[in-house]
Write a protein that holds these residues in place. Structure first.
Motif, PDB file in Angstrom:
ATOM      1  N   ASP A 287       5.401  15.296 -27.082  1.00  0.00           N
ATOM      2  CA  ASP A 287       5.468  15.420 -25.624  1.00  0.00           C
ATOM      3  C   ASP A 287       4.239  16.136 -25.067  1.00  0.00           C
ATOM      4  O   ASP A 287       3.690  15.737 -24.042  1.00  0.00           O
ATOM      5  CB  ASP A 287       6.746  16.149 -25.194  1.00  0.00           C
ATOM      6  N   TYR A 288       3.809  17.184 -25.746  1.00  0.00           N
ATOM      7  CA  TYR A 288       2.619  17.914 -25.302  1.00  0.00           C
ATOM      8  C   TYR A 288       1.384  17.020 -25.345  1.00  0.00           C
ATOM      9  O   TYR A 288       0.603  16.978 -24.393  1.00  0.00           O
ATOM     10  CB  TYR A 288       2.409  19.160 -26.168  1.00  0.00           C
ATOM     11  N   ILE A 289       1.223  16.279 -26.430  1.00  0.00           N
ATOM     12  CA  ILE A 289       0.057  15.406 -26.571  1.00  0.00           C
ATOM     13  C   ILE A 289       0.068  14.333 -25.484  1.00  0.00           C
ATOM     14  O   ILE A 289      -0.964  14.046 -24.878  1.00  0.00           O
ATOM     15  CB  ILE A 289      -0.006  14.809 -27.993  1.00  0.00           C
TER      16      ILE A 289
ATOM     17  N   VAL B  62       0.581  14.828 -34.248  1.00  0.00           N
ATOM     18  CA  VAL B  62       1.579  14.375 -33.290  1.00  0.00           C
ATOM     19  C   VAL B  62       2.971  14.879 -33.679  1.00  0.00           C
ATOM     20  O   VAL B  62       3.836  15.028 -32.828  1.00  0.00           O
ATOM     21  CB  VAL B  62       1.542  12.834 -33.149  1.00  0.00           C
ATOM     22  N   GLN B  63       3.159  15.199 -34.952  1.00  0.00           N
ATOM     23  CA  GLN B  63       4.454  15.692 -35.404  1.00  0.00           C
ATOM     24  C   GLN B  63       4.767  17.009 -34.695  1.00  0.00           C
ATOM     25  O   GLN B  63       3.962  17.925 -34.686  1.00  0.00           O
ATOM     26  CB  GLN B  63       4.462  15.911 -36.914  1.00  0.00           C
ATOM     27  N   ASN B  64       5.916  17.065 -34.100  1.00  0.00           N
ATOM     28  CA  ASN B  64       6.404  18.240 -33.365  1.00  0.00           C
ATOM     29  C   ASN B  64       5.600  18.551 -32.101  1.00  0.00           C
ATOM     30  O   ASN B  64       5.815  19.589 -31.486  1.00  0.00           O
ATOM     31  CB  ASN B  64       6.433  19.484 -34.267  1.00  0.00           C
TER      32      ASN B  64
ATOM     33  N   PHE C  22      -6.613  14.399 -32.273  1.00  0.00           N
ATOM     34  CA  PHE C  22      -5.175  14.183 -32.391  1.00  0.00           C
ATOM     35  C   PHE C  22      -4.930  13.081 -33.410  1.00  0.00           C
ATOM     36  O   PHE C  22      -5.595  12.046 -33.376  1.00  0.00           O
ATOM     37  CB  PHE C  22      -4.577  13.785 -31.040  1.00  0.00           C
ATOM     38  N   TYR C  23      -3.974  13.313 -34.298  1.00  0.00           N
ATOM     39  CA  TYR C  23      -3.722  12.369 -35.382  1.00  0.00           C
ATOM     40  C   TYR C  23      -2.233  12.366 -35.734  1.00  0.00           C
ATOM     41  O   TYR C  23      -1.471  13.211 -35.282  1.00  0.00           O
ATOM     42  CB  TYR C  23      -4.539  12.753 -36.621  1.00  0.00           C
TER      43      TYR C  23
ATOM     44  N   ALA D  88      -3.317   6.916 -27.445  1.00  0.00           N
ATOM     45  CA  ALA D  88      -3.444   6.247 -28.738  1.00  0.00           C
ATOM     46  C   ALA D  88      -3.927   7.255 -29.770  1.00  0.00           C
ATOM     47  O   ALA D  88      -4.577   8.250 -29.435  1.00  0.00           O
ATOM     48  CB  ALA D  88      -4.425   5.088 -28.628  1.00  0.00           C
ATOM     49  N   LEU D  89      -3.616   6.974 -31.023  1.00  0.00           N
ATOM     50  CA  LEU D  89      -4.078   7.816 -32.125  1.00  0.00           C
ATOM     51  C   LEU D  89      -4.973   7.005 -33.044  1.00  0.00           C
ATOM     52  O   LEU D  89      -4.727   5.817 -33.226  1.00  0.00           O
ATOM     53  CB  LEU D  89      -2.893   8.353 -32.920  1.00  0.00           C
TER      54      LEU D  89
END
Length: 120
Positions: A77-79, A72-74, A36-37, A86-87
């Motif tokens: 909430d799911y992430i 993380v864009q769009n 995830f980024y 944290a990213l």
């Protein structure tokens, strides 16, 4: 949509929530490494070439590992619903066992990533 994969020329898919769920469902016989980024994140940008190097590492080539990533864009909430705090972060899914590891993984944590990936 901006994608690390497109920007860096990586052979990795950048998934949406729906695609991620389908991807995990379709690959229950494999190990999935999901990064995830955020495109604006410095640590994420620093991790990208190291993540690619791990993907290309010879010791992983014969293992049933699939490498993927999600911005993380769009997908914020799911992430968050996956427990990502944290990213950048990396989640390991071990086939039908599901999620077995979730940890923040900046560029300096690559040795930890390598250790965790050999324990799967």
């Amino acid at each position: 949509m901006y994608s690390h994969a497109d920007y860096l020329g990586l052979n990795l898919s950048s998934l949406s929530e729906t695609q991620n769920r389908a991807f995990l469902e379709a690959n229950q016989d494999k190990i999935v490494v999901l990064k995830f980024y955020a495109p604006w994140c410095r640590a994420c940008k620093g991790l990208a070439p190291k993540f690619l190097a791990l993907k290309k590492d010879e010791k992983y080539k014969d293992l049933p590992i699939l490498w993927s990533q999600m911005s993380v864009q769009n997908n914020k909430d799911y992430i968050k619903s996956l427990g990502v705090l944290a990213l950048p972060s990396v989640l390991f899914y071990a086939g039908s066992e599901g999620l077995v590891e979730n940890f923040p993984c900046g560029p300096s944590k690559i040795p930890i990533f390598k250790k965790k990936s050999t324990e799967l």
